[in-house]
Design an enzyme around this catalytic site. Structure first.
Site, PDB file in Angstrom:
ATOM      1  N   THR A 120      10.716  -6.725  16.326  1.00 39.96           N
ATOM      2  CA  THR A 120      12.152  -6.899  16.491  1.00 39.96           C
ATOM      3  C   THR A 120      12.570  -8.365  16.480  1.00 39.96           C
ATOM      4  OG1 THR A 120      11.926  -6.905  18.895  1.00 39.96           O
ATOM      5  CG2 THR A 120      12.352  -4.775  17.841  1.00 39.96           C
ATOM      6  N   LYS A 121      11.581  -9.275  16.541  1.00 39.35           N
ATOM      7  CA  LYS A 121      11.854 -10.715  16.569  1.00 39.35           C
ATOM      8  C   LYS A 121      10.921 -11.426  15.606  1.00 39.35           C
ATOM      9  CE  LYS A 121      13.471 -10.645  21.285  1.00 39.35           C
ATOM     10  NZ  LYS A 121      13.219 -10.887  22.653  1.00 39.35           N
ATOM     11  N   ASN A 135       0.811  -1.217   0.000  1.00 40.91           N
ATOM     12  CA  ASN A 135       0.000   0.000   0.000  1.00 40.91           C
ATOM     13  C   ASN A 135       0.846   1.270   0.000  1.00 40.91           C
ATOM     14  OD1 ASN A 135      -3.021  -0.340   0.082  1.00 40.91           O
ATOM     15  ND2 ASN A 135      -2.369  -1.938   1.506  1.00 40.91           N
ATOM     16  N   ARG A 195       4.470  -8.155  20.742  1.00 41.45           N
ATOM     17  CA  ARG A 195       4.335  -9.400  21.514  1.00 41.45           C
ATOM     18  C   ARG A 195       3.031 -10.066  21.101  1.00 41.45           C
ATOM     19  NH1 ARG A 195       0.505  -8.084  25.018  1.00 41.45           N
ATOM     20  NH2 ARG A 195       0.364  -5.949  25.759  1.00 41.45           N
ATOM     21  N   HIS A 197      22.956  -0.416  11.827  1.00 42.65           N
ATOM     22  CA  HIS A 197      24.350  -0.164  12.196  1.00 42.65           C
ATOM     23  C   HIS A 197      24.624  -0.778  13.555  1.00 42.65           C
ATOM     24  CE1 HIS A 197      25.306   2.669   8.975  1.00 42.65           C
ATOM     25  NE2 HIS A 197      24.054   3.089   9.093  1.00 42.65           N
TER      26      HIS A 197
END
Length: 164
Positions: free
Chosen positions: A125-126, A48, A140, A78
């Site tokens: 992040t996971k 989108n 989560r 980084h």
């Protein structure tokens, strides 16, 4: 076919000059910001408006995926501890039938497995397991999604509006 003309032109440009694979009946809407040429988009997938696709490192997006407005998908970061601030390359994969909500951020190295849902505004992040619904910062588990998905995502609104 007039409704599809802007998409045909945009997709031809992305395929030919940017060397991005875009599958059958997939949409890359206007206003998307695309870097790099290591992007694979499967069939019946919708990217989108105003989505950022970072293809400097491999970015795989499967079939029947919906990536909502203003989503950011990063493949590079980084090392903040490195004195030379070196770049870290971390591929991202979003598998079939995943749904990424508006303004989500997918961080480098993440895999979103089949049928998973990322709620709007989430920071992932996971890895997200198959058919899991996640949300928040950091994302989560919020629930579980139905495993029997059979839809085909197809979205070509007139002139990149929500009018169909």
């Amino acid at each position: 076919m007039l409704n599809y003309s802007p998409y045909r032109i945009r997709h031809a440009y992305l395929r030919r000059f940017c060397r991005i694979h875009i599958g059958r009946n997939s949409t890359v809407a206007a206003g998307c910001y695309i870097t790099g040429d290591k992007i694979f988009i499967g069939d019946n997938t919708v990217i989108n408006r105003f989505t950022y696709l970072d293809g400097r490192c491999p970015l795989f997006i499967g079939n029947n995926v919906n990536v909502s407005h203003y989503t950011l998908i990063q493949t590079l970061t980084h090392d903040p501890q490195n004195p030379d601030f070196i770049c870290l390359e971390k591929p991202v994969a979003i598998h079939d039938y995943a749904w990424i909500g508006a303004r989500a951020l997918i961080m480098p190295g993440v895999t979103i497995f089949e049928g998973a849902v990322v709620a709007a505004g989430s920071i992932v992040t996971k890895d997200v397991p198959a058919f899991t619904i996640v949300g928040g910062n950091p994302a989560r588990q919020l629930g579980v999604r139905n495993r029997y998905l059979r839809y085909k995502t197809r979205y070509f609104p007139i002139l990149d509006t929500d009018i169909q």
